[in-house]
Design an enzyme around this catalytic site. Structure first.
Site, PDB file in Angstrom:
ATOM      1  N   ASN A  85       4.354   6.586 -13.649  1.00 27.46           N
ATOM      2  CA  ASN A  85       4.912   7.924 -13.828  1.00 27.46           C
ATOM      3  C   ASN A  85       6.350   7.748 -14.284  1.00 27.46           C
ATOM      4  O   ASN A  85       7.107   6.981 -13.685  1.00 27.46           O
ATOM      5  CB  ASN A  85       4.871   8.704 -12.511  1.00 27.46           C
ATOM      6  CG  ASN A  85       3.453   9.072 -12.109  1.00 27.46           C
ATOM      7  OD1 ASN A  85       2.626   9.383 -12.966  1.00 27.46           O
ATOM      8  ND2 ASN A  85       3.179   9.031 -10.824  1.00 27.46           N
ATOM      9  N   GLU A 134       8.841  10.256  -8.372  1.00 27.45           N
ATOM     10  CA  GLU A 134       9.649  10.608  -7.199  1.00 27.45           C
ATOM     11  C   GLU A 134      10.623   9.507  -6.820  1.00 27.45           C
ATOM     12  O   GLU A 134      11.713   9.781  -6.319  1.00 27.45           O
ATOM     13  CB  GLU A 134       8.742  10.872  -5.988  1.00 27.45           C
ATOM     14  CG  GLU A 134       7.989  12.190  -6.082  1.00 27.45           C
ATOM     15  CD  GLU A 134       6.961  12.343  -4.977  1.00 27.45           C
ATOM     16  OE1 GLU A 134       6.847  11.432  -4.132  1.00 27.45           O
ATOM     17  OE2 GLU A 134       6.273  13.371  -4.986  1.00 27.45           O
ATOM     18  N   VAL A 135      10.209   8.266  -7.022  1.00 25.95           N
ATOM     19  CA  VAL A 135      11.043   7.130  -6.620  1.00 25.95           C
ATOM     20  C   VAL A 135      11.526   6.421  -7.893  1.00 25.95           C
ATOM     21  O   VAL A 135      10.708   5.958  -8.701  1.00 25.95           O
ATOM     22  CB  VAL A 135      10.260   6.141  -5.727  1.00 25.95           C
ATOM     23  CG1 VAL A 135      11.147   4.966  -5.327  1.00 25.95           C
ATOM     24  CG2 VAL A 135       9.712   6.842  -4.484  1.00 25.95           C
ATOM     25  N   ARG A 143       0.831  -1.211   0.000  1.00 28.77           N
ATOM     26  CA  ARG A 143       0.000   0.000   0.000  1.00 28.77           C
ATOM     27  C   ARG A 143       0.863   1.258   0.000  1.00 28.77           C
ATOM     28  O   ARG A 143       1.872   1.329   0.712  1.00 28.77           O
ATOM     29  CB  ARG A 143      -0.929  -0.005   1.221  1.00 28.77           C
ATOM     30  CG  ARG A 143      -1.983  -1.084   1.121  1.00 28.77           C
ATOM     31  CD  ARG A 143      -3.032  -1.036   2.211  1.00 28.77           C
ATOM     32  NE  ARG A 143      -3.676  -2.342   2.275  1.00 28.77           N
ATOM     33  CZ  ARG A 143      -4.600  -2.774   1.415  1.00 28.77           C
ATOM     34  NH1 ARG A 143      -5.039  -1.979   0.452  1.00 28.77           N
ATOM     35  NH2 ARG A 143      -5.104  -3.999   1.520  1.00 28.77           N
ATOM     36  N   ASP A 144       0.425   2.227  -0.814  1.00 25.12           N
ATOM     37  CA  ASP A 144       1.129   3.511  -0.871  1.00 25.12           C
ATOM     38  C   ASP A 144       0.992   4.215   0.479  1.00 25.12           C
ATOM     39  O   ASP A 144      -0.071   4.231   1.097  1.00 25.12           O
ATOM     40  CB  ASP A 144       0.542   4.376  -1.989  1.00 25.12           C
ATOM     41  CG  ASP A 144       1.450   5.537  -2.354  1.00 25.12           C
ATOM     42  OD1 ASP A 144       1.987   5.535  -3.478  1.00 25.12           O
ATOM     43  OD2 ASP A 144       1.627   6.448  -1.508  1.00 25.12           O
ATOM     44  N   HIS A 165       1.296   2.092 -10.269  1.00 22.54           N
ATOM     45  CA  HIS A 165       0.273   2.474  -9.297  1.00 22.54           C
ATOM     46  C   HIS A 165      -1.035   1.782  -9.670  1.00 22.54           C
ATOM     47  O   HIS A 165      -1.476   1.866 -10.829  1.00 22.54           O
ATOM     48  CB  HIS A 165       0.010   3.984  -9.342  1.00 22.54           C
ATOM     49  CG  HIS A 165       1.147   4.864  -8.918  1.00 22.54           C
ATOM     50  ND1 HIS A 165       1.207   5.449  -7.674  1.00 22.54           N
ATOM     51  CD2 HIS A 165       2.258   5.282  -9.583  1.00 22.54           C
ATOM     52  CE1 HIS A 165       2.305   6.203  -7.588  1.00 22.54           C
ATOM     53  NE2 HIS A 165       2.956   6.118  -8.737  1.00 22.54           N
ATOM     54  N   HIS A 217       7.635   1.348 -10.687  1.00 24.23           N
ATOM     55  CA  HIS A 217       6.444   0.962  -9.934  1.00 24.23           C
ATOM     56  C   HIS A 217       5.194   1.297 -10.725  1.00 24.23           C
ATOM     57  O   HIS A 217       5.116   2.318 -11.402  1.00 24.23           O
ATOM     58  CB  HIS A 217       6.402   1.638  -8.554  1.00 24.23           C
ATOM     59  CG  HIS A 217       6.596   3.117  -8.592  1.00 24.23           C
ATOM     60  ND1 HIS A 217       7.839   3.704  -8.716  1.00 24.23           N
ATOM     61  CD2 HIS A 217       5.711   4.135  -8.532  1.00 24.23           C
ATOM     62  CE1 HIS A 217       7.712   5.018  -8.709  1.00 24.23           C
ATOM     63  NE2 HIS A 217       6.417   5.316  -8.620  1.00 24.23           N
TER      64      HIS A 217
HETATM   65  P1  5GP Z   1       5.924   8.295  -8.037  1.00 19.08           P
HETATM   66  O1  5GP Z   1       5.570   9.724  -7.789  1.00 19.08           O
HETATM   67  O2  5GP Z   1       7.415   8.065  -8.055  1.00 19.08           O
HETATM   68  O3  5GP Z   1       5.231   7.699  -9.230  1.00 19.08           O
HETATM   69  O4  5GP Z   1       5.311   7.491  -6.816  1.00 19.08           O
HETATM   70  C1  5GP Z   1       6.016   7.169  -5.667  1.00 19.08           C
HETATM   71  C2  5GP Z   1       4.991   6.742  -4.655  1.00 19.08           C
HETATM   72  O5  5GP Z   1       5.654   6.092  -3.590  1.00 19.08           O
HETATM   73  C3  5GP Z   1       4.192   7.898  -4.051  1.00 19.08           C
HETATM   74  O6  5GP Z   1       2.815   7.699  -4.304  1.00 19.08           O
HETATM   75  C4  5GP Z   1       4.552   7.842  -2.563  1.00 19.08           C
HETATM   76  O7  5GP Z   1       3.465   8.155  -1.728  1.00 19.08           O
HETATM   77  C5  5GP Z   1       5.023   6.409  -2.392  1.00 19.08           C
HETATM   78  N1  5GP Z   1       6.016   6.232  -1.347  1.00 19.08           N
HETATM   79  C6  5GP Z   1       7.150   6.966  -1.163  1.00 19.08           C
HETATM   80  N2  5GP Z   1       7.854   6.506  -0.130  1.00 19.08           N
HETATM   81  C7  5GP Z   1       7.156   5.439   0.359  1.00 19.08           C
HETATM   82  C8  5GP Z   1       7.396   4.538   1.450  1.00 19.08           C
HETATM   83  O8  5GP Z   1       8.385   4.619   2.168  1.00 19.08           O
HETATM   84  N3  5GP Z   1       6.466   3.561   1.646  1.00 19.08           N
HETATM   85  C9  5GP Z   1       5.352   3.437   0.862  1.00 19.08           C
HETATM   86  N4  5GP Z   1       4.501   2.441   1.133  1.00 19.08           N
HETATM   87  N5  5GP Z   1       5.107   4.274  -0.175  1.00 19.08           N
HETATM   88  C10 5GP Z   1       5.997   5.263  -0.417  1.00 19.08           C
END
Ligand code: 5GP
Length: 115
Positions: A88, A96-97, A29-30, A103, A101
């Site tokens: 993304n 961001e990461v 879960r996010d 979603h 991944h």
């Molecule tokens: P992005 O913006 O890279 O597509 O999505 C990264 C997602 O990872 C975001 O929705 C953010 O809330 C989630 N996220 C970031 N750090 C963590 C974490 O430590 N644990 C979990 N479960 N989700 C995370």
């Protein structure tokens, strides 16, 4: 390339609410959910983003990620009502990461186009 937070989740160095796991895939879960169901589906191998994927090399992995999404959607009871799958890729998309991944979002009506 340095380890991301998702590698630490894979290695159980930091906790996550894991909902699905196979040899190649993990889903959890996010931490900042944008819908009643918001799950991240990731490969266990380190791939930074969609840009580093190729259909030829990664077709099995991508298929496994879609199978995971469908199975989780059924378990979370959003398969019938509908759900959204999002990759993304890069800064403009808000990535961001930098560990690939997918979603999985559902449990509410969503707008189109996205913001
Ligand atoms: P992005 O913006 O890279 O597509 O999505 C990264 C997602 O990872 C975001 O929705 C953010 O809330 C989630 N996220 C970031 N750090 C963590 C974490 O430590 N644990 C979990 N479960 N989700 C995370």
């Amino acid at each position: 390339m340095g380890k991301t937070i998702f590698s630490k989740i894979i290695n159980r160095e930091i906790p996550a609410d894991i909902v699905y796991e196979t040899e190649s895939i993990l889903a959890f879960r996010d931490i900042n959910p944008q819908a009643p169901v918001h799950i991240l589906i990731i490969p266990k191998i380190e791939i930074p983003s969609v840009k580093e994927l190729s259909g030829k090399e990664h077709s099995k992995l991508l298929g496994d990620m879609i199978d995971a999404a469908n199975e989780i959607a059924r378990k979370e009871n959003i398969s019938q009502s509908g759900f959204r799958l999002v990759f993304n890729c890069g800064a403009d998309a808000g990535q961001e990461v930098y560990h690939l991944h997918l979603h999985l979002l559902g449990g509410r009506k969503m707008n189109w186009p996205p913001g």
